[in-house]
Enzyme design. Structure first.
Site, PDB file in Angstrom:
ATOM      1  N   GLU A 140       0.845  -1.191   0.000  1.00 42.16           N
ATOM      2  CA  GLU A 140       0.000   0.000   0.000  1.00 42.16           C
ATOM      3  C   GLU A 140       0.888   1.251   0.000  1.00 42.16           C
ATOM      4  OE1 GLU A 140      -2.552   0.721   3.392  1.00 42.16           O
ATOM      5  OE2 GLU A 140      -4.040   1.693   2.121  1.00 42.16           O
TER       6      GLU A 140
ATOM      7  N   ASN B 248      -2.466  -6.248   5.550  1.00 37.53           N
ATOM      8  CA  ASN B 248      -2.633  -7.309   4.545  1.00 37.53           C
ATOM      9  C   ASN B 248      -3.634  -8.342   5.052  1.00 37.53           C
ATOM     10  OD1 ASN B 248      -0.090  -6.230   3.297  1.00 37.53           O
ATOM     11  ND2 ASN B 248       0.729  -7.005   5.201  1.00 37.53           N
TER      12      ASN B 248
ATOM     13  N   HIS C   1      -6.206  -1.699  15.410  1.00 37.63           N
ATOM     14  CA  HIS C   1      -6.319  -0.898  14.190  1.00 37.63           C
ATOM     15  C   HIS C   1      -6.248  -1.799  12.945  1.00 37.63           C
ATOM     16  CE1 HIS C   1      -5.421   2.848  11.790  1.00 37.63           C
ATOM     17  NE2 HIS C   1      -4.924   1.917  10.986  1.00 37.63           N
ATOM     18  N   GLU C   2      -5.203  -2.604  12.872  1.00 36.62           N
ATOM     19  CA  GLU C   2      -5.016  -3.427  11.672  1.00 36.62           C
ATOM     20  C   GLU C   2      -6.108  -4.481  11.548  1.00 36.62           C
ATOM     21  OE1 GLU C   2      -3.074  -2.216   9.681  1.00 36.62           O
ATOM     22  OE2 GLU C   2      -1.909  -0.948  11.023  1.00 36.62           O
TER      23      GLU C   2
HETATM   24 ZN   LIG Z   1      -4.652   1.885   8.957  1.00 39.26          ZN
END
Ligand SMILES: [Zn+2]
Length: 888
Positions: free
Chosen positions: A165, A304, A336-337
């Site tokens: 990203e 990911n 968060h992820e």
């Molecule tokens: Zn983020």
């Protein structure tokens, strides 16, 4: 530039491929033509079958990919994204199994594309494009990259990871590398037989092959965007846990299993919570979080799908070095992820314009999950801190709307800023409060269910939440996401009528650098304004210039109780005075919000310094530890603004030591078993700040600990090691600096070693700061450590660091992610208020950045300009206030 490398297809490449397309293929043009794209919308990829063979030692890899695609408009060429790839051959086979078409390949370095041209026009239909190529393994986190580290035994080791990203999948696989081209992926990797390979999905098979290698074939991914593909291999360990009917795992460099337990427990805790919150269960069979030994100036972790990547400092809880803040961050970063597994991965923004949908939402969710599982950590204060951070940038003319135009790859990289993350989070907090938490959650569930495995836009979210029952939400949401800037609510004189407070609110716009211009021509928002005057809290949504507000009670009038609103409030002097008196009785988040609001208005000239300082001074020393931590930071920021005025600085130092020294004494210098987590957070803040002000107790203890640490690295408790060493490093002489340097060289653990090298950049002494900069350009610290040293130097010596970088720009660029380069200079300038830096920054931007990519520099320039304009007034008024209010 377009470089042509004509190649003919080799017959050997036309291996057996299934002649039929997957069931989800559609004959129509399903790619949204309204989206900006670097690629002609003539074909749609459906499936990538990729085999990759990394050559870690020589930093290259070989790849071979078969792409099942569909041509939707007649064309003679297929244009894919590709960067830094060398093509060996390419051929196209029609699904019906007729002749193989050779391709002529031309690459365009600037556009990051590869064009495959065929002898005749391709009619719409299904095809298989097969490409053989090779690529680079980078030393910063772009595409496939290597992280070198030392094993516990001191041996050099190398592991490989990917980071795609926003637009770096194209460095790994020629592809339609834009978020709305979703496809499935089969990844096969040929790696050393004794190493572990990790990808989004679990392995389907693994077999030994020649050359000491094994071939690992991973299961097919669900349909997803290319930037979410992941691959890693190295000498890894993996620990796992069951979370419902899914497996969660932490993958880390071998030997660090015990340090990964905290992250694993958090992961297992969060997954069922999210399954419930989002209403759609996590769809992949497993979820790994993969730790990498190193760091980046661009990011700390990446979502990911099924294989989150996180740099070790944010995933390993290392008793030798992890602070309490670092330990909590492990939970927060994972929350968060993991939120992205739904918001971003399952439902993806159609284009980078809506990046905030990913980042604002995940930032909001991280605090929600943290507050749920760790109510004692004070996540609500972090939410207010996030708002304050966003407003810093959003009060400048060079800010941008939450939903913004992104046209270039560089702009996509720059979109990852505090507007997308923190303003996004703040606006969502406000909207959840407006809708009510249950309606909001139901709206999220509808949104996920309606758009899963697809792409969406901001307006889809508003429609879903309105449909769940949040009437009027779209109007408020649209105002705050399509317009930049911050509303300013000016409160008129209060009148007490029949036991209620009546006021007129006037809406304008708050601006740090152009207050006159925006006052003359303010933007307008529908602002949900809450107020409390001692009775029930009421809410009014402003529409137009003024609004009348009647609030039960005639006590001090507090606007924005709970701090969910994204706006500034300008009170009358009488109102501020009443709030100052009542401040000790307010909730922590309101104390912090009110003080921040007051100081911000004072620092930008909307009011004199006095009301802001009065509020700051009213914070009770025995208040919430988490708020005190923030308040001490506010005093310290004033201290820095008074640089050169030793009398005023001395007065601030005396005030802080007098107010908060006893608090540190009560906490003690050493962590206590079972103490509240917020106390463990406050201790390092007080040690650091009092140490900076030369407090004798802190300096004596620092000297004692340092002497002991020189002979025994465990002499300082791990959770305070970087705190105490910071106090030492800041005031270091050459011998002290060298002692830290020697220990950095001898340390093997990546996280501890990195933090020791960064400490070398913190010296106040300019000669030592220069030594740190010189050291950063040698091979000694390591490829991903050096940029952090330069950033550390910039904290004390921004001009020195910037001049150094400009003098060694090519070398320094090698030390930073490609995606972070255009923002590195903005970061280095972050602590400067020196107007002489403005032409230097502008010169850098003009010489090195395309006109479309200069926004971060413009933001740095705008901030320095207004701060330097306000500085004389702030210094004079603060000094006068300090004289009038002696510390005791
Ligand atoms: Zn983020």
């Amino acid at each position: 530039m377009k470089v042509a490398v004509a190649l003919l297809a080799s017959a050997a490449l036309a291996t057996l491929v299934p002649a039929s397309l997957p069931a989800h293929s559609r004959p129509a043009d399903t790619v949204d033509p309204s989206l900006p794209t670097q690629l002609p919308r003539t074909a749609i990829p459906h499936h990538y079958g990729l085999t990759v063979t990394p050559h870690a030692g020589r930093l290259t890899f070989d790849g071979r990919v078969t792409i099942d695609l569909e041509v939707i408009k007649p064309t003679r060429e297929l244009v894919l994204n590709a960067a830094d790839l060398k093509f060996t051959s390419a051929s196209l086979r029609q699904a019906a199994g007729v002749a193989t078409l050779p391709a002529r390949i031309a690459t365009d370095v600037d556009a990051q594309t590869a064009t495959f041209t065929f002898p005749n026009t391709l009619s719409p239909g299904a095809y298989h494009l097969e490409i053989a190529y090779s690529g680079k393994i980078n030393t910063q986190a772009n595409g496939l990259f290597a992280l070198d580290y030392k094993t516990k035994a001191g041996k050099e080791a190398r592991s490989l990871f990917t980071q795609f990203e926003a637009a770096d999948a194209r460095r790994f696989i020629p592809s339609w590398d834009e978020p709305d081209y979703k496809a499935t992926f089969d990844l096969t990797a040929r790696v050393p037989a004794n190493e572990m390979a990790v990808s989004n999905m679990p392995p389907a098979s693994s077999r030994k092959i020649a050359g000491g290698l094994k071939e690992v074939r991973f299961q097919t991914t669900p349909i997803m965007s290319s930037y979410l593909l992941f691959f890693a291999n190295g000498d890894f360990g993996r620990i796992t846990k069951a979370a419902g009917n899914r497996e969660v795992g932490i993958v880390m460099t071998r030997g660090n299993e015990a340090k990964a337990q905290f992250a694993l427990d958090a992961e297992a805790q969060i997954l069922p919570y999210y399954n419930d919150y989002f209403g759609t269960p996590y769809p992949l069979p497993k979820l790994d979080n993969v730790g990498g030994p190193g760091q980046s100036q661009f990011f700390g972790a990446m979502e990911n799908w099924g294989a989150i990547f996180t740099f070790e400092y944010a995933i390993l809880n290392d008793p030798a070095i992890t602070t309490e803040a670092g330990r909590q961050d492990i939970f927060v970063v994972e929350a968060h992820e993991m939120a992205h597994q739904w918001f971003g991965d399952l439902v993806t923004m159609a284009w980078w314009d809506d990046l905030w949908l990913n980042e604002g939402f995940a930032s909001w969710m991280e605090n929600k999950a943290t507050g749920h599982f760790h109510p004692d950590w004070g996540a609500e204060i972090d939410r207010v801190a996030s708002r304050e951070g966003a407003m810093g940038l959003d009060s400048l003319n060079s800010t941008h709307p939450v939903v913004q135009q992104v046209r270039t790859v560089e702009q996509a990289n720059q979109a990852f800023d505090s507007i997308a993350y923190s303003k996004g989070e703040s606006v969502i907090s406000m909207l959840e409060d407006f809708a009510g938490p249950d309606v909001w959650r139901d709206g999220i569930r509808r949104y996920i269910a309606a758009h899963k495995y697809q792409n969406s836009r901001t307006t889809d979210l508003w429609s879903a939440v309105e449909a769940a029952g949040a009437k009027g939400l779209t109007t408020v949401a649209t105002d705050f996401t399509t317009q930049p800037g911050i509303p300013l609510i000016t409160v008129g004189q209060s009148q007490c009528v029949n036991g209620s407070t009546a006021v007129t609110l006037t809406q304008g716009q708050f601006s740090a650098d152009r207050p006159q211009e925006v006052a003359a021509n303010p933007r307008s928002w529908h602002v949900p304004v809450k107020a409390n005057a001692g009775g029930a809290t009421v809410q009014v949504v402003t529409s137009g210039r003024t609004a009348q507000l009647t609030v039960p009670g005639c006590g001090p009038l507090l606007i924005n109780p709970g701090q969910y609103g994204y706006y500034r409030t300008l009170y009358t002097p009488q109102q501020v005075e009443a709030l100052t008196t009542s401040l000790p009785r307010l909730a922590g988040m309101d104390q912090y919000g009110l003080i921040s609001n007051g100081l911000s208005l004072s620092l930008t000239g909307y009011q004199p310094m006095q009301p802001g300082l009065d509020l700051l001074n009213a914070m009770p020393a025995n208040g919430s530890a988490k708020v005190v931590q923030q308040i001490v930071g506010r005093w310290d920021s004033l201290y820095d603004r008074l640089d050169g005025d030793s009398a005023a600085q001395g007065a601030i130092a005396a005030r802080v030591v007098r107010a908060y020294g006893p608090r540190l004494q009560a906490l003690g210098f050493t962590p206590r078993a079972g103490e509240p987590a917020v106390d463990a957070l406050l201790r390092p803040t007080l040690i650091g700040t009092l140490g900076k002000y030369g407090d004798a107790n802190v300096r004596t203890e620092a000297a004692r600990l340092f002497a002991a640490w020189k002979t025994s690295p465990d002499a300082i408790p791990g959770s305070l090691k970087s705190t105490w060493l910071s106090v030492i490093a800041r005031n270091a002489d050459a011998a002290t600096w060298e002692a830290i340097h020697e220990r950095a060289k001898a340390t093997t653990g990546t996280v501890e070693r990195t933090s020791l090298y960064q400490l070398l950049g913190r010296a106040k002494d300019e000669t030592l700061a220069r030594r740190a900069l010189d050291l950063a350009l040698t091979n000694e610290p390591g490829k991903t450590v050096s940029s952090g040293m330069i950033t550390a130097v910039a904290g004390q010596h921004p001009r020195l660091a910037i001049d150094f970088v400009l003098a060694h720009l090519a070398q320094v660029n090698e030390l930073i992610d490609i995606s972070g380069r255009s923002r590195f200079m903005q970061r280095l300038a972050g602590s400067s208020r020196d107007p002489a830096l403005i032409p230097v920054l502008e010169g850098y931007a003009n010489a090195n950045l395309a006109p479309t990519d200069r926004k971060p520099i413009q933001q740095a320039v705008d901030r320095i300009r207004y701060e330097s304009t306000q500085a004389p007034r702030i210094r004079a008024e603060t000094a006068a206030w300090l004289t009038a209010h002696p510390a005791g």
